[in-house]
Design a protein around this motif. Sequence first.
Motif, PDB file in Angstrom:
ATOM      1  N   VAL A  88       0.854  -1.181   0.000  1.00 56.33           N
ATOM      2  CA  VAL A  88       0.000   0.000   0.000  1.00 56.33           C
ATOM      3  C   VAL A  88       0.894   1.236   0.000  1.00 56.33           C
ATOM      4  CG1 VAL A  88      -0.209   0.023   2.520  1.00 56.33           C
ATOM      5  CG2 VAL A  88      -1.929   1.169   1.144  1.00 56.33           C
ATOM      6  N   GLY A  89       0.502   2.228  -0.776  1.00 54.92           N
ATOM      7  CA  GLY A  89       1.344   3.414  -0.918  1.00 54.92           C
ATOM      8  C   GLY A  89       1.380   4.292   0.305  1.00 54.92           C
ATOM      9  N   LEU A  90       0.252   4.390   1.004  1.00 52.31           N
ATOM     10  CA  LEU A  90       0.165   5.253   2.176  1.00 52.31           C
ATOM     11  C   LEU A  90      -0.873   4.676   3.115  1.00 52.31           C
ATOM     12  CD1 LEU A  90       0.857   8.012   3.624  1.00 52.31           C
ATOM     13  CD2 LEU A  90      -1.143   8.951   2.424  1.00 52.31           C
ATOM     14  N   THR A  91      -0.615   4.735   4.397  1.00 52.52           N
ATOM     15  CA  THR A  91      -1.610   4.348   5.391  1.00 52.52           C
ATOM     16  C   THR A  91      -1.772   5.464   6.406  1.00 52.52           C
ATOM     17  OG1 THR A  91      -2.333   2.587   6.890  1.00 52.52           O
ATOM     18  CG2 THR A  91      -0.006   3.197   6.977  1.00 52.52           C
ATOM     19  N   LEU A  92      -2.976   5.573   6.941  1.00 53.73           N
ATOM     20  CA  LEU A  92      -3.300   6.498   8.029  1.00 53.73           C
ATOM     21  C   LEU A  92      -3.869   5.675   9.167  1.00 53.73           C
ATOM     22  CD1 LEU A  92      -5.165   9.270   5.954  1.00 53.73           C
ATOM     23  CD2 LEU A  92      -2.729   9.155   6.487  1.00 53.73           C
ATOM     24  N   MET A  93      -4.382   6.368  10.191  1.00 55.18           N
ATOM     25  CA  MET A  93      -4.999   5.667  11.316  1.00 55.18           C
ATOM     26  C   MET A  93      -6.396   6.210  11.562  1.00 55.18           C
ATOM     27  SD  MET A  93      -1.814   5.255  13.995  1.00 55.18           S
ATOM     28  CE  MET A  93      -2.964   5.055  15.353  1.00 55.18           C
ATOM     29  N   THR A  94      -7.109   5.524  12.422  1.00 54.04           N
ATOM     30  CA  THR A  94      -8.449   5.952  12.788  1.00 54.04           C
ATOM     31  C   THR A  94      -8.451   7.411  13.233  1.00 54.04           C
ATOM     32  OG1 THR A  94     -10.353   5.452  14.197  1.00 54.04           O
ATOM     33  CG2 THR A  94      -8.177   5.164  15.173  1.00 54.04           C
ATOM     34  N   ASP A  95      -9.550   8.097  13.009  1.00 55.02           N
ATOM     35  CA  ASP A  95      -9.676   9.526  13.322  1.00 55.02           C
ATOM     36  C   ASP A  95      -8.690  10.377  12.531  1.00 55.02           C
ATOM     37  OD1 ASP A  95     -11.686   8.961  15.163  1.00 55.02           O
ATOM     38  OD2 ASP A  95     -10.272   8.729  16.804  1.00 55.02           O
ATOM     39  N   MET A  96      -8.213   9.845  11.404  1.00 54.06           N
ATOM     40  CA  MET A  96      -7.289  10.555  10.510  1.00 54.06           C
ATOM     41  C   MET A  96      -5.955  10.890  11.172  1.00 54.06           C
ATOM     42  SD  MET A  96      -9.556  12.882   7.936  1.00 54.06           S
ATOM     43  CE  MET A  96     -10.420  13.817   9.177  1.00 54.06           C
ATOM     44  N   SER A  97      -5.621  10.140  12.207  1.00 54.55           N
ATOM     45  CA  SER A  97      -4.284  10.276  12.790  1.00 54.55           C
ATOM     46  C   SER A  97      -3.232   9.896  11.756  1.00 54.55           C
ATOM     47  CB  SER A  97      -4.174   9.362  14.010  1.00 54.55           C
ATOM     48  OG  SER A  97      -2.891   9.388  14.566  1.00 54.55           O
ATOM     49  N   ARG A  98      -2.076  10.513  11.822  1.00 59.75           N
ATOM     50  CA  ARG A  98      -0.946  10.353  10.894  1.00 59.75           C
ATOM     51  C   ARG A  98      -1.216  11.017   9.541  1.00 59.75           C
ATOM     52  NH1 ARG A  98       2.806   6.645  12.861  1.00 59.75           N
ATOM     53  NH2 ARG A  98       2.226   6.053  14.987  1.00 59.75           N
ATOM     54  N   SER A  99      -2.089  12.001   9.526  1.00 61.32           N
ATOM     55  CA  SER A  99      -2.368  12.720   8.273  1.00 61.32           C
ATOM     56  C   SER A  99      -1.893  14.165   8.307  1.00 61.32           C
ATOM     57  CB  SER A  99      -3.876  12.715   7.982  1.00 61.32           C
ATOM     58  OG  SER A  99      -4.594  13.443   8.971  1.00 61.32           O
ATOM     59  N   ALA A 100      -1.334  14.602   9.436  1.00 59.68           N
ATOM     60  CA  ALA A 100      -0.995  16.023   9.611  1.00 59.68           C
ATOM     61  C   ALA A 100      -0.093  16.578   8.511  1.00 59.68           C
ATOM     62  CB  ALA A 100      -0.353  16.241  10.980  1.00 59.68           C
ATOM     63  N   PRO A 101       0.933  15.837   8.024  1.00 57.26           N
ATOM     64  CA  PRO A 101       1.788  16.419   6.984  1.00 57.26           C
ATOM     65  C   PRO A 101       1.038  16.738   5.685  1.00 57.26           C
ATOM     66  CG  PRO A 101       2.906  14.587   8.038  1.00 57.26           C
ATOM     67  CD  PRO A 101       1.482  14.552   8.509  1.00 57.26           C
ATOM     68  N   PHE A 102      -0.012  15.994   5.392  1.00 59.21           N
ATOM     69  CA  PHE A 102      -0.738  16.238   4.149  1.00 59.21           C
ATOM     70  C   PHE A 102      -1.675  17.437   4.281  1.00 59.21           C
ATOM     71  CE2 PHE A 102       0.664  11.871   4.040  1.00 59.21           C
ATOM     72  CZ  PHE A 102       1.299  11.843   2.806  1.00 59.21           C
ATOM     73  N   PHE A 103      -2.239  17.650   5.445  1.00 57.54           N
ATOM     74  CA  PHE A 103      -2.985  18.884   5.667  1.00 57.54           C
ATOM     75  C   PHE A 103      -2.022  20.072   5.704  1.00 57.54           C
ATOM     76  CE2 PHE A 103      -6.112  15.810   7.012  1.00 57.54           C
ATOM     77  CZ  PHE A 103      -7.309  16.364   6.578  1.00 57.54           C
ATOM     78  N   GLY A 104      -0.824  19.840   6.249  1.00 60.04           N
ATOM     79  CA  GLY A 104       0.164  20.910   6.300  1.00 60.04           C
ATOM     80  C   GLY A 104       0.592  21.394   4.936  1.00 60.04           C
ATOM     81  N   ALA A 105       0.549  20.506   3.944  1.00 66.08           N
ATOM     82  CA  ALA A 105       0.912  20.899   2.577  1.00 66.08           C
ATOM     83  C   ALA A 105      -0.087  21.887   1.986  1.00 66.08           C
ATOM     84  CB  ALA A 105       1.009  19.664   1.683  1.00 66.08           C
ATOM     85  N   PHE A 106      -1.245  22.010   2.637  1.00 61.91           N
ATOM     86  CA  PHE A 106      -2.248  22.981   2.197  1.00 61.91           C
ATOM     87  C   PHE A 106      -2.372  24.139   3.185  1.00 61.91           C
ATOM     88  CE2 PHE A 106      -3.272  19.045   0.082  1.00 61.91           C
ATOM     89  CZ  PHE A 106      -3.593  19.452  -1.209  1.00 61.91           C
TER      90      PHE A 106
END
Length: 498
Positions: free
Chosen positions: A199-217
């Motif tokens: 899998v290319g990318l994984t996150l966690m429940t409640d969108m944990s581990r997604s902060a860098p992608f929101f930071g890009a915006f």
Amino acid sequence: MLAAAVCYMCTGCELSGQTGKNKPAAQDESAISIVISSLGMTFPDGMDENDNPYLSYIETKNDLDIKVTTPPPEVYEEKLDVIMSSGNLPDLLHTYDPVWFNHYAKQGSFIPLDGLIDQYGPNLKKKIKDEVWDRVRYNGKIYAIPSLNEVIGNEIMYARKDWLDRVGMKPPVTLEEYYNVIRAFTRDDPDGNGKADTVGLTLMTDMSRSAPFFGAFGTQLDSWFERDGQLVNGSIMPETRKALAFLARLYQEGLLDREFPLNLHNNLYEKVENGKVGLFSATWYDTRGPIAANMKKDPDAEWIALDYPTGIHGEKGIKNQDNIRGYNVIPVGTKHPELVIRMLDFIAGDYKNLKLGFENQIWTMENGRMVTDFAMHDKHLYRGIYQSLVDVPDPELFKERLDSLGDFHLYDNLQTIEQNLIENEFYGIPTPAMSQYDKQLGDLQEGLIQIIMGIQPLEAFDSFVEQWRQQGGDEITKEVNEWYRKQRDGERGREWDE
């Protein structure tokens, strides 16, 4: 320094079986009960939260008998509510939820601590700054002993360099480069086993581990940002809609882990360890966890830290954490609150033993350098249950400790994180409206996950924003901006005194 009756620091005694089983019978005048989180820790065979050398050390040094209760971490705050309504209250409760603390403090459920701290808390006064004390005051009085965060950011991007080499790509920097790597890690057989099982990318429940992608915006969920002189919540900003569109694209194309809404720490750990994931937003200590486990299992695996994904306008970074980690409160009716303060003050003052473990058992000094016994360190990690009650970071000791754990780039990871934090402009105690609406607004974020998964169209974000505003968000925003105005005008102290 140590009591003559029990020497926990000499080699071979404190971790060889001498625990709370050998302590004298409890006396009412020295007995206290505390409710704390187990932090998910486990105990060596024959030990538990009430029977281990670190608790015995605290008890012996303070002439206390401590009864510890550890509700399950998954329902910890809910159990605290049950305890508060039971009528059978302990002498100390530790909460990680500022809204929970705010709610019961305003109800008058806790005793003020100022006089007790002055008399029994010299280490607490010395090691906790005035501006932190200001955040646990109501009507000018202190109602909690705060525990501080040792780190103020958590996530850092890591990828398998051997996979990058195999698919012929360089470490990504821009968001589009990240997309291309994530696509290749999903479709181009990066592990070379001839199967479509990565899998290319994984996150966690409640969108944990997604902060860098929101930071890009240029945004972060549940943070506050200044726009045109006013604070706006990042969850409802237009930039968040764009971040959701990016993640939804990944999911629609099968590049984002289909199971991410169900992923807990153990699930993510297993996927990384077993070579199913080659790029993810790691915690700063995952290099010693799942990443190290993967390299042990696969000698060809090589992981490197990446630059944070950078958006088209140069935005990048992650969410910063509050400097308060937890709150120690003493319920009204406690017979001997001074014993609680003495215990907490001891933990703050004996930081090194409880943080690092006992010298000559967990660690030693060799040629002026700290050397850690990894097996003993990991076996007795449970000591953090007690030490974290009053975490009072020591930067020099912190670096020395991290370096002693081995070549996992732990300190380097934290340096990278601290240089890429997106500041949350609101750092006050929860406002009254936050206390009232926090849970229902948190439940609304399930709608954002549905957008990523394609269950709801991207346009549903507009409905989410409207619901957020109507269900308490506007009221919270008004109060947050009242606080913001006071900060700009130099008004100091608690905002919601009643």
